[in-house]
Design a protein around this motif. Structure first.
Motif, PDB file in Angstrom:
ATOM      1  N   SER A 167     -13.660  44.587  55.669  1.00 48.52           N
ATOM      2  CA  SER A 167     -14.169  43.242  55.459  1.00 48.52           C
ATOM      3  C   SER A 167     -13.010  42.265  55.334  1.00 48.52           C
ATOM      4  N   ALA A 168     -13.206  41.053  55.832  1.00 43.87           N
ATOM      5  CA  ALA A 168     -12.196  40.005  55.674  1.00 43.87           C
ATOM      6  C   ALA A 168     -11.979  39.661  54.214  1.00 43.87           C
ATOM      7  N   GLU A 169     -12.958  39.961  53.375  1.00 39.47           N
ATOM      8  CA  GLU A 169     -12.809  39.694  51.953  1.00 39.47           C
ATOM      9  C   GLU A 169     -11.837  40.673  51.297  1.00 39.47           C
ATOM     10  N   THR A 170     -11.670  41.842  51.900  1.00 36.70           N
ATOM     11  CA  THR A 170     -10.730  42.832  51.384  1.00 36.70           C
ATOM     12  C   THR A 170      -9.309  42.501  51.807  1.00 36.70           C
ATOM     13  N   ASN A 171      -9.150  42.197  53.077  1.00 35.65           N
ATOM     14  CA  ASN A 171      -7.856  41.805  53.628  1.00 35.65           C
ATOM     15  C   ASN A 171      -8.130  40.897  54.819  1.00 35.65           C
ATOM     16  N   PRO A 172      -7.620  39.668  54.815  1.00 32.58           N
ATOM     17  CA  PRO A 172      -7.988  38.711  55.866  1.00 32.58           C
ATOM     18  C   PRO A 172      -7.496  39.088  57.249  1.00 32.58           C
ATOM     19  N   HIS A 173      -6.477  39.953  57.345  1.00 31.67           N
ATOM     20  CA  HIS A 173      -5.912  40.298  58.653  1.00 31.67           C
ATOM     21  C   HIS A 173      -6.499  41.582  59.239  1.00 31.67           C
ATOM     22  N   SER A 174      -7.026  42.450  58.388  1.00 28.60           N
ATOM     23  CA  SER A 174      -7.482  43.758  58.851  1.00 28.60           C
ATOM     24  C   SER A 174      -8.612  43.687  59.886  1.00 28.60           C
ATOM     25  N   PRO A 175      -9.597  42.785  59.768  1.00 29.93           N
ATOM     26  CA  PRO A 175     -10.635  42.722  60.807  1.00 29.93           C
ATOM     27  C   PRO A 175     -10.069  42.464  62.199  1.00 29.93           C
ATOM     28  N   ASP A 176      -9.043  41.618  62.302  1.00 26.33           N
ATOM     29  CA  ASP A 176      -8.441  41.365  63.611  1.00 26.33           C
ATOM     30  C   ASP A 176      -7.755  42.613  64.150  1.00 26.33           C
ATOM     31  N   PHE A 177      -7.155  43.412  63.268  1.00 25.33           N
ATOM     32  CA  PHE A 177      -6.568  44.677  63.714  1.00 25.33           C
ATOM     33  C   PHE A 177      -7.654  45.601  64.268  1.00 25.33           C
ATOM     34  N   HIS A 178      -8.809  45.652  63.596  1.00 26.00           N
ATOM     35  CA  HIS A 178      -9.904  46.491  64.081  1.00 26.00           C
ATOM     36  C   HIS A 178     -10.420  45.985  65.425  1.00 26.00           C
ATOM     37  N   ARG A 179     -10.503  44.676  65.581  1.00 24.85           N
ATOM     38  CA  ARG A 179     -10.962  44.126  66.872  1.00 24.85           C
ATOM     39  C   ARG A 179      -9.981  44.478  67.981  1.00 24.85           C
ATOM     40  N   ALA A 180      -8.686  44.361  67.686  1.00 23.48           N
ATOM     41  CA  ALA A 180      -7.677  44.717  68.682  1.00 23.48           C
ATOM     42  C   ALA A 180      -7.748  46.204  69.013  1.00 23.48           C
ATOM     43  N   GLU A 181      -7.975  47.023  67.997  1.00 17.82           N
ATOM     44  CA  GLU A 181      -8.081  48.462  68.248  1.00 17.82           C
ATOM     45  C   GLU A 181      -9.288  48.778  69.124  1.00 17.82           C
ATOM     46  N   ALA A 182     -10.388  48.089  68.898  1.00 16.29           N
ATOM     47  CA  ALA A 182     -11.577  48.315  69.726  1.00 16.29           C
ATOM     48  C   ALA A 182     -11.286  47.990  71.191  1.00 16.29           C
ATOM     49  N   ARG A 183     -10.618  46.877  71.434  1.00 18.36           N
ATOM     50  CA  ARG A 183     -10.279  46.507  72.812  1.00 18.36           C
ATOM     51  C   ARG A 183      -9.348  47.539  73.441  1.00 18.36           C
ATOM     52  N   ASN A 184      -8.333  47.937  72.687  1.00 21.26           N
ATOM     53  CA  ASN A 184      -7.362  48.878  73.231  1.00 21.26           C
ATOM     54  C   ASN A 184      -7.979  50.250  73.466  1.00 21.26           C
ATOM     55  N   ALA A 185      -8.762  50.731  72.502  1.00 23.32           N
ATOM     56  CA  ALA A 185      -9.372  52.053  72.632  1.00 23.32           C
ATOM     57  C   ALA A 185     -10.324  52.111  73.814  1.00 23.32           C
ATOM     58  N   ALA A 186     -11.068  51.030  74.033  1.00 27.72           N
ATOM     59  CA  ALA A 186     -12.006  51.004  75.158  1.00 27.72           C
ATOM     60  C   ALA A 186     -11.285  51.008  76.497  1.00 27.72           C
ATOM     61  N   ALA A 187     -10.037  50.526  76.519  1.00 32.44           N
ATOM     62  CA  ALA A 187      -9.296  50.415  77.776  1.00 32.44           C
ATOM     63  C   ALA A 187      -8.424  51.630  78.071  1.00 32.44           C
ATOM     64  N   LEU A 188      -8.241  52.531  77.096  1.00 30.95           N
ATOM     65  CA  LEU A 188      -7.379  53.689  77.328  1.00 30.95           C
ATOM     66  C   LEU A 188      -7.983  54.624  78.376  1.00 30.95           C
ATOM     67  N   PRO A 189      -7.172  55.124  79.301  1.00 31.44           N
ATOM     68  CA  PRO A 189      -7.677  56.097  80.275  1.00 31.44           C
ATOM     69  C   PRO A 189      -8.133  57.374  79.565  1.00 31.44           C
ATOM     70  N   PRO A 190      -9.074  58.089  80.143  1.00 33.17           N
ATOM     71  CA  PRO A 190      -9.565  59.325  79.499  1.00 33.17           C
ATOM     72  C   PRO A 190      -8.506  60.407  79.386  1.00 33.17           C
ATOM     73  N   THR A 191      -7.407  60.291  80.131  1.00 33.72           N
ATOM     74  CA  THR A 191      -6.340  61.295  80.053  1.00 33.72           C
ATOM     75  C   THR A 191      -5.474  61.146  78.809  1.00 33.72           C
ATOM     76  N   VAL A 192      -5.615  60.028  78.103  1.00 29.66           N
ATOM     77  CA  VAL A 192      -4.799  59.795  76.902  1.00 29.66           C
ATOM     78  C   VAL A 192      -5.371  60.606  75.742  1.00 29.66           C
ATOM     79  N   PRO A 193      -4.522  61.346  75.023  1.00 30.93           N
ATOM     80  CA  PRO A 193      -5.009  62.126  73.876  1.00 30.93           C
ATOM     81  C   PRO A 193      -5.305  61.220  72.687  1.00 30.93           C
ATOM     82  N   ALA A 194      -6.472  60.572  72.754  1.00 28.02           N
ATOM     83  CA  ALA A 194      -6.912  59.655  71.710  1.00 28.02           C
ATOM     84  C   ALA A 194      -8.422  59.783  71.571  1.00 28.02           C
TER      85      ALA A 194
END
Length: 322
Positions: A66-93
């Motif tokens: 939650s942004a109430e817990t840490n104001p920057h953490s939600p943006d990190f989660h949003r960036a992770e969602a974008r990056n994770a969705a774009a990773l090729p299936p060959t990446v060990p993630a």
């Protein structure tokens, strides 16, 4: 070597503290409600990080903040969602299964990867396959398969000029800064200044490889998790960023590891030294800042990495230059 870094840990939010609206949304992603959740240790997220099981026995890994817990953490989660969705299936993630974002709470649902984090202090038998996996990761992600990934020069523009920031803003070196570094601030700032050119490349780097961001699976694989900071850089950049943390967590001498590693052997030595100087400046300068909300061990963790990076830098500079 005895570890000098404190545990990499944020203040976890229990699953039960998630608002019902968020839990209902995650049940929709998973197909049925969650009946069991086990909070996972390690990592600097101050939110939920839990392996979950649903009514029908489906397993997943959920992270939410939650942004109430840490104001920057939600943006990190949003960036992770974008990056994770774009990773090729060959990446060990882990594969991203779904997301929830109501503007305050952001939640990500990943496949549950059976495995555990490496032991700390590091053990040679575990570090060896991790180093091999970093080589393979760099090869797999060159050329960069994510066109939207920013170059290191852009992504780190506000963070990798730590020595210059200390030189420009500190009226006198703080006692918390290593005496050699404090006496050599102008030289360190000059050495680190060309880091954008030194780190340039077309490899997608994870840019935050630590023991708490990887899993060792029962079948011998290494899976890399937490991808919010992914960027384009030189093929050796991930290895460089990882080794001060390995050293601070009881691992071997980073210079020996880097120069023997395939990615290190192929690297331009001057570019590596420049990037290492910038990395050390980042850790040292950030370690002096106030602790972010929910992350009480982050600054001491960065200080330990800064100490390791500085010691490594002095090794690379040699007796005549250190």
């Amino acid at each position: 070597m005895t570890p000098s870094a404190p545990p990499a840990a944020g203040v976890r939010t229990p699953w039960e503290d998630l608002p019902h609206l968020v839990r209902d949304a995650l049940a929709h992603v998973l197909g049925t409600p969650v009946t069991h959740a086990e909070t996972q240790p390690g990592g600097f997220s101050p939110g939920v990080a839990a392996r979950v099981r649903t009514v029908e026995g489906r397993r997943a890994f959920v992270k939410a903040v939650s942004a109430e817990t840490n104001p920057h953490s939600p943006d990190f989660h949003r960036a992770e969602a974008r990056n994770a969705a774009a990773l090729p299936p060959t990446v060990p993630a882990p594969r991203l299964l779904g997301t929830y974002d109501d503007g305050t709470w952001v939640a990500l649902v990943f496949e549950d990867v059976p495995g555990r984090q490496p032991h700390v202090p590091w053990r040679e038998a575990e570090l060896r396959p991790v180093l091999d996996a970093v080589t393979e990761l760099s090869r797999t992600l060159t050329p960069c398969p994510v066109p939207t990934a920013p170059p290191a020069a852009e992504s780190l523009a506000e963070t990798f000029d730590g020595w210059r920031h200390l030189l420009d803003t500190a009226p006198a070196p703080t006692p918390a800064v290593d005496p050699w570094a404090a006496a050599n601030l102008p030289r360190l700032a000059e050495l680190a200044a060309p880091w954008p050119e030194a780190t340039a490349g077309d490899t997608l780097a994870h840019a935050d490889l630590r023991a708490d961001n990887m899993l060792l699976t029962p079948d011998g694989r290494v899976v890399f998790v937490d991808w919010p900071h992914a960027l384009r850089a030189a093929p050796w950049f991930d290895l460089l960023l990882m080794l001060p943390c390995v050293r601070a967590q009881g691992g071997p001498d980073p210079e020996e590891v880097f120069t023997r590693h395939p990615l290190g052997r192929e690297a331009d030595p001057d570019a590596v030294t420049t990037a290492l100087a910038a990395l050390a400046g980042f850790f040292v300068e950030h370690s002096l800042r106030p602790a972010p909300p929910g992350l009480p061990t982050l600054r001491p963790f960065q200080q330990a990495q800064g100490d390791a990076a500085l010691a490594w830098l002095r090794t690379r500079l040699g007796p005549g230059r250190a």
